[in-house]
Enzyme design. Structure first.
Site, PDB file in Angstrom:
ATOM      1  N   GLU A 103      15.280 -21.814  35.737  1.00 27.11           N
ATOM      2  CA  GLU A 103      16.292 -22.787  35.360  1.00 27.11           C
ATOM      3  C   GLU A 103      16.760 -22.543  33.928  1.00 27.11           C
ATOM      4  O   GLU A 103      16.008 -22.059  33.093  1.00 27.11           O
ATOM      5  CB  GLU A 103      15.713 -24.213  35.444  1.00 27.11           C
ATOM      6  CG  GLU A 103      15.398 -24.614  36.868  1.00 27.11           C
ATOM      7  CD  GLU A 103      14.733 -25.978  36.981  1.00 27.11           C
ATOM      8  OE1 GLU A 103      14.950 -26.639  37.995  1.00 27.11           O
ATOM      9  OE2 GLU A 103      13.993 -26.386  36.061  1.00 27.11           O
ATOM     10  N   CYS A 116      19.498 -23.567  26.767  1.00 29.83           N
ATOM     11  CA  CYS A 116      18.040 -23.447  26.787  1.00 29.83           C
ATOM     12  C   CYS A 116      17.709 -22.555  27.978  1.00 29.83           C
ATOM     13  O   CYS A 116      18.026 -22.893  29.121  1.00 29.83           O
ATOM     14  CB  CYS A 116      17.429 -24.846  26.942  1.00 29.83           C
ATOM     15  SG  CYS A 116      15.639 -24.840  27.110  1.00 29.83           S
ATOM     16  N   CYS A 123       4.930 -19.836  34.019  1.00 30.56           N
ATOM     17  CA  CYS A 123       4.364 -19.595  32.686  1.00 30.56           C
ATOM     18  C   CYS A 123       2.856 -19.490  32.826  1.00 30.56           C
ATOM     19  O   CYS A 123       2.257 -20.206  33.629  1.00 30.56           O
ATOM     20  CB  CYS A 123       4.714 -20.736  31.732  1.00 30.56           C
ATOM     21  SG  CYS A 123       4.169 -20.447  30.018  1.00 30.56           S
ATOM     22  N   CYS A 127      -0.457 -25.075  29.500  1.00 31.06           N
ATOM     23  CA  CYS A 127      -0.518 -26.285  28.680  1.00 31.06           C
ATOM     24  C   CYS A 127      -0.462 -27.498  29.625  1.00 31.06           C
ATOM     25  O   CYS A 127       0.445 -27.600  30.453  1.00 31.06           O
ATOM     26  CB  CYS A 127       0.651 -26.326  27.696  1.00 31.06           C
ATOM     27  SG  CYS A 127       0.693 -24.884  26.592  1.00 31.06           S
ATOM     28  N   CYS A 130       2.787 -29.753  30.309  1.00 32.78           N
ATOM     29  CA  CYS A 130       4.069 -29.097  30.606  1.00 32.78           C
ATOM     30  C   CYS A 130       4.183 -28.802  32.094  1.00 32.78           C
ATOM     31  O   CYS A 130       3.274 -28.227  32.688  1.00 32.78           O
ATOM     32  CB  CYS A 130       4.167 -27.808  29.790  1.00 32.78           C
ATOM     33  SG  CYS A 130       5.603 -26.799  30.213  1.00 32.78           S
ATOM     34  N   CYS A 354      12.727 -31.140  27.854  1.00 30.44           N
ATOM     35  CA  CYS A 354      11.636 -30.265  27.412  1.00 30.44           C
ATOM     36  C   CYS A 354      10.417 -30.428  28.310  1.00 30.44           C
ATOM     37  O   CYS A 354       9.943 -31.540  28.528  1.00 30.44           O
ATOM     38  CB  CYS A 354      11.206 -30.614  25.991  1.00 30.44           C
ATOM     39  SG  CYS A 354      12.544 -30.613  24.806  1.00 30.44           S
TER      40      CYS A 354
HETATM   41  N1  SAH Z   1       6.282 -21.295  25.893  1.00 27.09           N
HETATM   42  C1  SAH Z   1       7.134 -21.619  24.776  1.00 27.09           C
HETATM   43  C2  SAH Z   1       8.538 -22.042  25.153  1.00 27.09           C
HETATM   44  C3  SAH Z   1       8.732 -22.981  26.322  1.00 27.09           C
HETATM   45  S1  SAH Z   1       8.335 -24.678  26.124  1.00 27.09           S
HETATM   46  C4  SAH Z   1       6.485 -22.676  23.926  1.00 27.09           C
HETATM   47  O1  SAH Z   1       5.498 -23.250  24.351  1.00 27.09           O
HETATM   48  O2  SAH Z   1       6.923 -22.888  22.804  1.00 27.09           O
HETATM   49  C5  SAH Z   1       9.500 -25.371  25.004  1.00 27.09           C
HETATM   50  C6  SAH Z   1       8.950 -26.554  24.233  1.00 27.09           C
HETATM   51  O3  SAH Z   1       8.795 -27.713  25.091  1.00 27.09           O
HETATM   52  C7  SAH Z   1       7.586 -26.293  23.641  1.00 27.09           C
HETATM   53  O4  SAH Z   1       7.531 -26.778  22.332  1.00 27.09           O
HETATM   54  C8  SAH Z   1       6.681 -27.104  24.556  1.00 27.09           C
HETATM   55  O5  SAH Z   1       5.457 -27.399  23.966  1.00 27.09           O
HETATM   56  C9  SAH Z   1       7.534 -28.305  24.821  1.00 27.09           C
HETATM   57  N2  SAH Z   1       7.090 -29.106  25.951  1.00 27.09           N
HETATM   58  C10 SAH Z   1       6.467 -28.677  27.061  1.00 27.09           C
HETATM   59  N3  SAH Z   1       6.209 -29.699  27.904  1.00 27.09           N
HETATM   60  C11 SAH Z   1       6.698 -30.804  27.307  1.00 27.09           C
HETATM   61  C12 SAH Z   1       6.762 -32.173  27.683  1.00 27.09           C
HETATM   62  N4  SAH Z   1       6.258 -32.577  28.851  1.00 27.09           N
HETATM   63  N5  SAH Z   1       7.342 -33.041  26.830  1.00 27.09           N
HETATM   64  C13 SAH Z   1       7.861 -32.613  25.658  1.00 27.09           C
HETATM   65  N6  SAH Z   1       7.847 -31.334  25.254  1.00 27.09           N
HETATM   66  C14 SAH Z   1       7.265 -30.444  26.059  1.00 27.09           C
END
Ligand code: SAH
Length: 361
Positions: A103, A116, A123, A127, A130, A354
């Site tokens: 996406e 974006c 991934c 985390c 996420c 995000c």
């Molecule tokens: N893998 C990379 C880029 C993708 S995530 C990274 O981790 O930076 C893009 C951003 O969204 C990251 O800062 C991530 O921590 C954040 N993110 C992921 N899940 C989220 C959520 N549920 N709420 C808010 N931010 C989130």
């Protein structure tokens, strides 16, 4: 589930003209019996004018168009678009040649338009807050698959298909699906295709591009040497290793101290301010003492903190901090002399905010 740094090699897409740099594209057309200058002409159509169908290239003979078509396999098929915010936020779901789904999200603001984009299908960083992380890693995207997301957005904007009239892409953030620095060479290739001037690339200003990472330290050092002054965003989410180990599992390999040292090195070499991403999770990482600890780590450096209220993902008990907590967190960090703003989280209603990208078809 564990962390996956190396992507499976299955599912690699067919080679595409835009996987290569200018010299490589010239070689490619010459190998197909065309004069080298055809590479630059084709690049102008693709990267400068977003004309993806060689049939529209009036400066090419019919035969040369067919030769070029063979170098331009369809890599990204848009299968669904979802809009919100009066059409100024648009999420596009693409199917890749092997059926993988990725996406991208276009966000139009008064003074800029940000795309974006995704760098991997899924991934491997796992985390727990996420949505993308929950499904694991399917595979790396190729350079052309990454650039293709930007080209699709640039074309829609140039054709006036996005609410607000014709426009252009001013910003690109690698904050969609995937960990960009775990797909390093394809991402660096894509960065060149984005920032190099037409016909080598699209001519987007490097200042408008942000690569976001969990903190793959050796790759941060490497990116600093590429001569690509893009903004580096570090997804920190906690100032202390005990908590960050649980939120960003790769922290057990590269702890906070090492990640920040690499970030300061990046800032020094590129002259670019580091963005620190911090998703505020209620009663998990939003305490006043954590705000103070965060500020103490960052004070005195070329840095800006972006606070993101957590976007809750399905099945997770975690939720966003209260507005009062958020305000207090921001105030504590700011009072200690560190620049901090709360990030606007667009696209929640379309699961485009995000951390929500999960590519459920
Ligand atoms: N893998 C990379 C880029 C993708 S995530 C990274 O981790 O930076 C893009 C951003 O969204 C990251 O800062 C991530 O921590 C954040 N993110 C992921 N899940 C989220 C959520 N549920 N709420 C808010 N931010 C989130």
């Amino acid at each position: 589930m564990s962390i996956t740094l190396e992507a499976p090699s299955r599912g690699r897409p067919p080679e595409h003209f835009l996987d290569r740099d200018s010299a490589g594209r010239r070689t490619l057309v010459e190998e197909r019996g065309l004069p080298g200058y055809r590479a630059d002409q084709a690049s102008r159509h693709l990267l400068g004018r977003y004309e993806f169908d060689p049939d529209t290239w009036t400066d090419f003979s019919a035969g040369d168009r067919e030769t070029m078509r063979a170098l331009l396999p369809d890599l990204l098929t848009p299968i669904r678009t979802l809009e919100c915010d009066d059409g100024t936020t648009v999420k596009t779901l693409f199917r890749l040649h092997d059926g993988s789904l990725v996406e991208s999200v276009l966000m139009r603001y008064r003074d800029r338009t940000t795309l974006c984009i995704s760098s991997q299908a899924g991934c491997g960083m796992n985390c727990p807050f996420c949505a993308t992380g929950q499904a694991g890693l399917t595979r790396n995207l190729s350079t052309a698959e990454i650039v293709g997301q930007v080209l699709a957005g640039a074309r829609a904007l140039s054709m006036g298909e996005v609410s607000g009239g014709p426009g252009r892409v001013s910003n690109v953030v690698f904050m969609g699906m995937g960990e960009p620095l775990a797909n390093y060479s394809a991402v660096v290739g894509a960065l060149h295709r984005l920032v190099d001037p037409v016909p080598a690339g699209m001519g987007i200003s490097a200042r408008g591009i942000t690569v976001s990472t969990v903190g793959l330290v050796p790759r941060i050092h490497q990116l600093a040497t590429e001569g690509l002054p893009v903004t580096l965003a570090v997804s920190l989410h906690a100032p202390d290793d005990a908590l960050r180990d649980t939120l960003v599992p790769i922290n057990t390999r590269w702890p906070v101290r090492e990640v920040l040292a690499a970030a300061w090195d990046y800032a020094e070499i590129t002259g670019r301010r580091i963005s620190i991403e911090y998703a505020l999770i209620r009663d998990v990482n939003d305490q006043p003492d954590r705000a103070a600890a965060l500020a103490d780590l960052l004070a005195g450096h070329l840095v800006h903190v972006n606070v993101i209220p957590l976007n809750p993902t399905p099945g997770s008990a975690w939720t966003a901090s209260t507005p009062e907590r958020e305000r207090e967190f921001v105030r504590i960090v700011r009072d200690r002399g560190v620049a901090i703003t709360v990030r606007d989280t667009r696209g929640r209603e379309i699961d485009g905010a995000c951390g929500q990208l999960a590519a459920l078809a």
